[in-house]
Each structure stands twice: as C-alpha cells, then as structure tokens.
Design an enzyme around this catalytic site. Structure first.
Site, PDB file in Angstrom:
ATOM      1  N   TYR A 150     -24.409   0.436   9.558  1.00 47.08           N
ATOM      2  CA  TYR A 150     -24.890   0.476   8.187  1.00 47.08           C
ATOM      3  C   TYR A 150     -26.211  -0.268   7.996  1.00 47.08           C
ATOM      4  O   TYR A 150     -26.799  -0.214   6.923  1.00 47.08           O
ATOM      5  CB  TYR A 150     -23.822  -0.083   7.231  1.00 47.08           C
ATOM      6  CG  TYR A 150     -22.887   0.975   6.712  1.00 47.08           C
ATOM      7  CD1 TYR A 150     -22.734   1.189   5.344  1.00 47.08           C
ATOM      8  CD2 TYR A 150     -22.159   1.776   7.579  1.00 47.08           C
ATOM      9  CE1 TYR A 150     -21.875   2.151   4.864  1.00 47.08           C
ATOM     10  CE2 TYR A 150     -21.300   2.742   7.110  1.00 47.08           C
ATOM     11  CZ  TYR A 150     -21.155   2.932   5.750  1.00 47.08           C
ATOM     12  OH  TYR A 150     -20.304   3.894   5.281  1.00 47.08           O
ATOM     13  N   ASP A 270      -8.464   3.390  16.766  1.00 51.54           N
ATOM     14  CA  ASP A 270      -7.692   4.626  16.652  1.00 51.54           C
ATOM     15  C   ASP A 270      -6.198   4.341  16.623  1.00 51.54           C
ATOM     16  O   ASP A 270      -5.429   5.022  15.928  1.00 51.54           O
ATOM     17  CB  ASP A 270      -8.058   5.621  17.762  1.00 51.54           C
ATOM     18  CG  ASP A 270      -8.192   4.966  19.123  1.00 51.54           C
ATOM     19  OD1 ASP A 270      -8.315   3.742  19.202  1.00 51.54           O
ATOM     20  OD2 ASP A 270      -8.196   5.703  20.123  1.00 51.54           O
ATOM     21  N   ASP A 294     -15.071   0.698   6.618  1.00 48.22           N
ATOM     22  CA  ASP A 294     -15.298   1.777   5.654  1.00 48.22           C
ATOM     23  C   ASP A 294     -14.248   2.864   5.823  1.00 48.22           C
ATOM     24  O   ASP A 294     -13.620   3.318   4.864  1.00 48.22           O
ATOM     25  CB  ASP A 294     -16.704   2.337   5.865  1.00 48.22           C
ATOM     26  CG  ASP A 294     -17.147   3.246   4.728  1.00 48.22           C
ATOM     27  OD1 ASP A 294     -16.470   3.283   3.681  1.00 48.22           O
ATOM     28  OD2 ASP A 294     -18.175   3.930   4.875  1.00 48.22           O
TER      29      ASP A 294
END
Length: 405
Positions: A150, A270, A294
C-alpha cells in the site's frame, strides 16, 4: 465553545467535557450517513451524560468538497487541524482518477502517521449472514498501515524505471521480461514492532485471549517472515510478563493458557483464512501487514453480514481517525437510502477511544435493539423476512428512540 483534546506524555488522552471533534462529511453517500451518525452520537452522549458532556463537531474538508473549495483533494489545513485536535471522524472519500494521488484515505494515514488500522468484527444478532454460526466471530484486526504494497511504490511495464530495475535484477541472476511491471514491498522492523505492541496493549486492556500474527513468511521470508519474527520479538521484549508463545504453552504449561497471559502465535495467511471460517471462536486479535489485513478484515466482515455494519479506525501515537469502512456508493448519493451503521459504530469506537464508554454502550445497545426488531435499511431489509425497511435518516431516528441511560 469546546476545547481541544490533550495528548499526555504517557500516551493517554485528557478529554474535556466539550471536546472539539473535526469531521469530514465524505463523498457520495457521505452526507447522508454523516447526518444520521451525528444525530446518533449527539443523542447517545446526551442520554449517557445529560448536560455534563457534549460533542462539538467542526467540519474540515477532503475529497470532492475540498477540491470544489480549494482545488486540492487533501488540503494541508485539514491534516493540521486533525493533528491539533487528536480525534476525528470521516465518511467515505472518492479516489481521484489521474490526479497524482493514489488514495486520499491512504494519504491521510501516511501523512498523520496513523500506523494501526483497527477493525473490530463482531456479529450483531438479527443480521443476515452466509455462515451457520456467525455469533462465533468476534475478532479485532490490527493492520499495519505504513509499509507493504500500500506504499504504492511501483512502475509501469515498459517505463524507464521498470526497465532500469529489470536490468539491475538481471545482474543479480533474476531475469524478468521487459513487459513486466515492478512493485516494491517494503517491511520495516520499527513499524511492525509498534503495530504488534499496539495490538498487545489492546488485548491486555480488553481482556482478550490471544494475538495471531498473520503472514506469508513461508514464501516471502525477509518481508512477511520478518513481520512474524519482529512481532514475536516485540512481545518477548516489551511484554514478557503478559505474553506466552504457542511453543511455551505446550512445553511449559501443558497446553493451558496461564491466567493473565496472552497467547502469541502465528499462522500462514492462506491457512488463517480457513481457520477463521471453520473455527472462528479460536481466534481473537489478529495482527497483520497491510495487504493481508485488508483482505481478512473484509472477509470477516462478510461472515457477520457485510461492510454495512463494520466499523474502523486508523490510530497513531498522536491522533486517531475513525471512518466508515465502505465506499462512496455514488449512485445512492442524496437518496437517504443507505445503511449508516458502519459510520455509527465507528463513532462508537471513537467514544470508547475518548473514554466515554457509557455513551458508547448506550448507542450500541440501541442499535442492536433496532436491528433485532427488524427496523433496517434496504440492504438488510431485502434479506430479513417481515422487515420494516426504513431510510437512512429513519434508521438513525429509530436508534435514538431506543436509547436508554
């Protein structure tokens, strides 16, 4: 008139009885949901404290409204006012296209050093959910705001900068084709440590059981893997009497968490996505780099019914900015239609941050009662049998009516 909130030397706040709170109305549906939220916050404070306390809101500008007034999407004056007053609240903002700024929201976090994005995810009874037992989801995400992808450090495929980096990597034995876009993923120790420390402080204050470090360190060993290592180091060095690792838990304590200790563990990203879906009640506070944070924030929000009732805050050492977690939904702008719940609950977070817990509780209980009585905006009404569909402003009225001191 109102007074400024003061930041003390130990990081605590001194909040006057009439604090000045800067607000940014927001773009698109921003004016609708802010008007509803302001009424709810004012009423909640009045019910909780009578004439003893009240909020004095002061408008500052960012986004389309700021651009229309000054030609700037994010005026320096707005940032300075928020810094001065320590606590602020905002609606959703448009990301300008082709204006040299990637995101106003990201820019504000960077400029104000709001290093922790805090997202509590908790089920509200009566809200439709795609999972069988949404009530088992009660987590708080601490997402690092300053590093990771980001930061927006990237160059377009074919650009001189991208080709220069490709040439440099080629000399290191890493060969990329000339049509490759380049992005840089920075991860810093100082930013990681303060994010994890913030999460631990929250867990201690709120009697939480565990903190899980979310990462992809099995692949990215020197960025995401470093996030894990630095997170463990911060816990061990800064909170040795308050934390216990998963390894210590089984080697020393027979798998049982000692009283007064917070479990520190890590999970590969994951795998954690599966775990929070299959065994959500085993997870509590999650600390993550920006992109992972996020993803999992929005995924968890879906488990409890979506972003419409998902609050959020961006908190730094000097100030805090509370905000709706959804977008501007321009097609609904001015229609008095959308759900103001996300911004209302972000306002509740703001009151808690200020130490006004009684007002926060009054509003939360009234909002939950309103939803349980099936008085909801269109997004929930279409999913709840026999619901009473109300406008954005009418939902705020219903919440205000149900407030009790």
């Amino acid at each position: 008139m109102g007074e400024t909130i003061v930041l003390n030397g130990d990081g605590t706040l001194t909040v006057p009885d009439v604090p000045v709170i800067p607000y940014i109305e927001g773009d698109g549906i921003g004016p609708d949901i802010w008007a509803a939220t302001r009424r709810v916050l004012d009423k909640g404070v009045s019910v909780a404290y009578g004439k003893e306390k009240r909020l004095r809101f002061m408008e500052v500008y960012a986004g389309e409204k700021a651009f229309g007034r000054s030609g700037e999407w994010l005026p320096r004056e707005t940032l300075d006012v928020i810094k001065k007053h320590r606590v602020a609240i905002k609606g959703p903002l448009t990301t300008p296209v082709g204006e040299g700024i990637r995101s106003i929201n990201v820019a504000m976090r960077q400029e104000l050093d709001l290093f922790a994005c805090v997202r509590p995810i908790r089920y509200i009874p009566g809200v439709p959910s795609p999972v069988k037992a949404p009530e088992k989801t009660d987590m708080v995400i601490f997402r690092e705001n300053m590093d990771d992808l980001y930061r927006g450090i990237e160059w377009e495929a074919g650009s001189g900068e991208a080709l220069e980096i490709i040439e440099f990597l080629g000399k290191k034995g890493i060969h990329l084709t000339p049509d490759t876009g380049i992005g840089i993923k920075p991860m810093g120790e100082a930013n990681t440590r303060r994010l994890v420390a913030k999460a631990i402080e929250y867990a201690i204050k709120n009697h939480r059981r565990s903190i899980t470090l979310m990462h992809k360190g099995n692949i990215m060993k020197f960025t995401e893997g470093a996030f894990k290592r630095w997170g463990y180091a911060a816990a061990a060095e800064m909170f040795p009497d308050k934390t216990v690792t998963e390894k210590e838990l089984f080697e020393t304590y027979d798998g049982k968490r000692p009283k007064g200790k917070i479990l520190i563990r890590d999970r590969i990203a994951d795998n954690l996505f599966q775990q929070v879906l299959l065994r959500p009640d085993e997870y509590d506070v999650i600390a993550a780099p920006n992109l992972n944070g996020d993803y999992i924030s929005d995924a968890l929000a879906a488990q409890v019914g979506g972003l419409g009732l998902s609050p959020g805050a961006n908190i730094g050492a000097g100030c805090a900015l509370f905000e709706a977690t959804h977008g501007t939904a321009p097609k609904y702008a001015g229609l008095d239609k959308v759900n103001p719940g996300s911004l209302i609950l972000s306002g509740v977070m703001m009151l808690g941050h200020m130490g006004w817990d009684k007002a926060a509780k009054v509003i939360t209980q009234a909002l939950e009662k309103t939803i349980l009585e099936k008085i909801v905006t269109y997004d929930l009404a279409r999913q709840i049998p026999d619901a009473m569909e109300v406008k954005c402003s009418e939902f705020a009225t219903a919440v205000c009516v149900r407030m009790k001191g």
